[in-house]
Motif scaffolding. Structure first.
Motif, PDB file in Angstrom:
ATOM      1  N   LYS A   3       0.912  -1.077  -0.019  1.00  0.00           N
ATOM      2  CA  LYS A   3       0.073  -0.136   0.024  1.00  0.00           C
ATOM      3  C   LYS A   3       0.901   1.196  -0.002  1.00  0.00           C
ATOM      4  CE  LYS A   3      -4.031  -1.690   1.994  1.00  0.00           C
ATOM      5  NZ  LYS A   3      -5.221  -1.541   3.226  1.00  0.00           N
ATOM      6  N   ALA A   5       2.065   5.032   0.935  1.00  0.00           N
ATOM      7  CA  ALA A   5       1.929   5.928   1.952  1.00  0.00           C
ATOM      8  C   ALA A   5       1.471   7.387   1.367  1.00  0.00           C
ATOM      9  CB  ALA A   5       2.999   6.091   2.782  1.00  0.00           C
ATOM     10  N   ARG A  17     -10.057  10.326   4.007  1.00  0.00           N
ATOM     11  CA  ARG A  17      -9.468   9.345   4.573  1.00  0.00           C
ATOM     12  C   ARG A  17      -8.018   9.592   5.277  1.00  0.00           C
ATOM     13  NH1 ARG A  17      -9.444   4.796   0.145  1.00  0.00           N
ATOM     14  NH2 ARG A  17      -7.231   5.197   0.299  1.00  0.00           N
ATOM     15  N   LEU A  19      -4.268   8.976   6.824  1.00  0.00           N
ATOM     16  CA  LEU A  19      -3.120   8.074   6.694  1.00  0.00           C
ATOM     17  C   LEU A  19      -3.284   6.847   7.657  1.00  0.00           C
ATOM     18  CD1 LEU A  19       0.053  10.353   5.917  1.00  0.00           C
ATOM     19  CD2 LEU A  19      -1.308   8.801   4.357  1.00  0.00           C
ATOM     20  N   PRO A  20      -2.906   5.729   7.317  1.00  0.00           N
ATOM     21  CA  PRO A  20      -2.799   4.770   8.367  1.00  0.00           C
ATOM     22  C   PRO A  20      -1.711   4.975   9.586  1.00  0.00           C
ATOM     23  CG  PRO A  20      -1.884   3.867   6.401  1.00  0.00           C
ATOM     24  CD  PRO A  20      -2.277   5.277   6.029  1.00  0.00           C
ATOM     25  N   ALA A  21      -2.069   4.601  10.676  1.00  0.00           N
ATOM     26  CA  ALA A  21      -1.299   5.043  11.879  1.00  0.00           C
ATOM     27  C   ALA A  21       0.203   4.176  11.709  1.00  0.00           C
ATOM     28  CB  ALA A  21      -1.854   4.402  13.190  1.00  0.00           C
ATOM     29  N   ALA A  23       2.172   5.587   9.435  1.00  0.00           N
ATOM     30  CA  ALA A  23       2.751   5.768   8.206  1.00  0.00           C
ATOM     31  C   ALA A  23       3.585   7.047   8.410  1.00  0.00           C
ATOM     32  CB  ALA A  23       1.606   5.994   7.177  1.00  0.00           C
ATOM     33  N   LYS A  25       5.327  10.520   7.620  1.00  0.00           N
ATOM     34  CA  LYS A  25       4.945  11.697   7.288  1.00  0.00           C
ATOM     35  C   LYS A  25       5.790  12.519   6.222  1.00  0.00           C
ATOM     36  CE  LYS A  25       1.797  12.564  11.101  1.00  0.00           C
ATOM     37  NZ  LYS A  25       1.374  13.547  12.299  1.00  0.00           N
TER      38      LYS A  25
END
Length: 179
Positions: A3, A5, A17, A19-21, A23, A25
């Motif tokens: 996936k 980021a 949505r 960002l997934p925890a 991920a 920055k």
């Protein structure tokens, strides 16, 4: 399948949505690398210094025909060209169009004045009485328009014998018999 980021633009009407925890920055860029950031007034100050130096060349106080005054004037024209480049870098960085054009004009002015003095002395342009084909003052005839003054070895002028300048060095109507 991996996936990404990178954030994806949500479809119209869909909720945003996050960002997934965990991920990474995107790193924030320092202000110095962001185009247009900083102090644009400082770039304008650089341009004003460069324009002032370029205007000062128009009022150069010494005759720059040969010797040390010529070398000083030539160095000053190089300095003006460098000031123009220095201010052009700042104006480019801050996206100041008018100031950048002024900086480039200052650079061109310094290079043109320097070329006007250097080219006759290196054999590329035709030497004249004001810009002879040599750097030193040894053997130069009297300065045009002032036949009683001859340049010294250091570029200074001193009263010399009042002899007329050789033919062809004075423009028509200067020194000579009138009818």
């Amino acid at each position: 399948m991996l996936k990404s980021a990178q954030p994806v633009a949500p479809a119209k009407g869909a909720p945003a949505r996050a960002l997934p925890a965990g991920a990474p920055k995107a790193p924030a860029l320092p202000a110095a690398t962001v185009p247009g950031a900083g102090k644009p007034w400082l770039s304008w100050a650089k341009v004003l210094v460069a324009v002032g130096a370029a205007a000062g060349l128009m009022f150069w106080p010494w005759p720059a025909r040969c010797g040390a005054p010529l070398i000083g004037f030539t160095a000053a024209t190089g300095g003006v060209a460098l000031l123009g480049l220095w201010s052009a870098l700042g104006t480019w960085r801050h996206r100041l169009g008018l100031a950048h054009v002024a900086s480039l004009l200052v650079t061109a002015w310094g290079l043109a004045l320097g070329a006007r003095e250097v080219l006759p002395r290196v054999g590329y342009a035709v030497p004249t009485a004001e810009r002879p084909g040599q750097w030193s003052c040894d053997g130069l005839p009297a300065m045009p328009g002032n036949p009683g003054v001859t340049p010294g070895a250091d570029g200074s002028t001193s009263p010399g014998p009042a002899s007329p300048a050789p033919a062809g060095l004075l423009p028509p109507g200067r020194g000579g018999t009138t009818l």
